[in-house]
Enzyme design. Structure first.
Site, PDB file in Angstrom:
ATOM      1  N   SER A   1       0.849  -1.193   0.000  1.00 12.00           N
ATOM      2  CA  SER A   1       0.000   0.000   0.000  1.00 12.00           C
ATOM      3  C   SER A   1       0.886   1.244   0.000  1.00 12.00           C
ATOM      4  O   SER A   1       2.017   1.206   0.519  1.00 12.00           O
ATOM      5  CB  SER A   1      -0.870   0.013   1.257  1.00 12.00           C
ATOM      6  OG  SER A   1      -1.502   1.265   1.420  1.00 12.00           O
TER       7      SER A   1
ATOM      8  N   TYR B   1      -1.827   0.019  10.494  1.00 11.80           N
ATOM      9  CA  TYR B   1      -2.071  -0.393   9.100  1.00 11.80           C
ATOM     10  C   TYR B   1      -0.868  -0.016   8.227  1.00 11.80           C
ATOM     11  O   TYR B   1      -0.308  -0.861   7.521  1.00 11.80           O
ATOM     12  CB  TYR B   1      -3.353   0.244   8.549  1.00 11.80           C
ATOM     13  CG  TYR B   1      -3.548  -0.088   7.085  1.00 11.80           C
ATOM     14  CD1 TYR B   1      -3.821  -1.387   6.694  1.00 11.80           C
ATOM     15  CD2 TYR B   1      -3.409   0.893   6.094  1.00 11.80           C
ATOM     16  CE1 TYR B   1      -3.956  -1.709   5.343  1.00 11.80           C
ATOM     17  CE2 TYR B   1      -3.550   0.576   4.761  1.00 11.80           C
ATOM     18  CZ  TYR B   1      -3.820  -0.732   4.389  1.00 11.80           C
ATOM     19  OH  TYR B   1      -3.939  -1.055   3.057  1.00 11.80           O
TER      20      TYR B   1
END
Ligand code: 8X3
Length: 247
Positions: free
Chosen positions: A132, A145
């Site tokens: 990501s 995250y």
């Protein structure tokens, strides 16, 4: 080719699985939800082989993946992952943090550890990790995250280091804002308003965009290793550094 796609029951994983089957490949699609896997099998036919297990369960990984001929796997797509919560770190739920560490890090490492020796023994194979932009660019509330995706980024790089003298390749694909999936529904635990607000007025990346990128990486000849691809919607860009005044 024979391809394992983890987290194939929805979103990016489902699109990636569908596109590989449409291109004539065999896909082993993993997921926790048997009903979703069964529906995918009905839709995709014999070229889709469902494997029902939770990537967080290391015994289940060995048990279920041990049933297939890992020797024949050409590509592993480590897609299973999730974001939970967007609170600042001091307000975050420790269970959310642990769940992200379990799936995004331990799950990815567990599946890779099982499949990688076969690829090395065959001196061929490709591992694609779905990272990501959050692994490189901090943002408010991304805390664990983003850190888990930074792990995925550096794990990918370090795999490349260890795989010197082999033809086994590793790529980290790092998407920015991607909509049309359950990503934000999961992050906000079913709060549709919050989830939908994320994408309002934004021409976001779609699962198809990510799947196209995966297809391109896989189409490269063996002597080309794509180390990483970072992609964002044109509407998304760097936010700059934040300044607090008079704190
Ligand atoms: C997805 C990108 O910006 O929603 O991993 O965290 S973002």
């Amino acid at each position: 080719m024979q391809i394992i796609v983890t987290g194939a029951t929805a979103g990016l994983g489902e699109q990636i699985a569908r596109d590989f089957v449409a291109a004539g490949h065999t896909v082993y699609g993993t997921g926790r939800r048997l009903d979703k896997l069964t529906a995918l099998k009905e839709s995709l036919g014999d070229c889709f082989i469902p494997l029902c297990f939770d990537v967080c369960d290391s015994q289940a990984i060995s048990k279920v993946l041990g049933r297939i001929d890992l020797d024949k796997i050409d590509v592993l797509i480590n897609n299973a992952g999730l974001a939970l919560g967007l609170e600042p770190a001091h307000l975050a739920d420790i269970q959310d943090w642990q769940a992200m560490i379990d799936v995004n890090i331990k799950g990815l490492v567990g599946v890779t550890h099982l499949v990688l020796p076969y690829m090395v023994a065959n001196n061929q194979g490709l591992i694609i990790n779905i990272g990501s932009t959050a692994g490189s660019h901090p943002y408010f509330g991304a805390n664990v995250y983003g850190a888990s995706k930074a792990f995925v980024k550096q794990f990918s790089n370090n795999l490349r280091a260890d795989l010197i003298n082999t033809r086994v390749r590793v790529t980290n694909i790092e998407p920015g804002m991607c909509g049309g999936t359950q990503f934000s529904q999961v992050r906000f635990k079913g709060d549709h308003q919050k989830a939908e607000a994320v994408y309002q007025g934004v021409e976001y990346l779609t699962a198809k965009d990510i799947s196209n990128t995966v297809q391109w990486v896989v189409s490269q000849p063996w002597h080309v290793n794509i180390n990483a691809i970072e992609l964002m919607p044109t509407a998304q860009t760097y936010a700059g550094l934040a300044i607090a005044r008079d704190i």
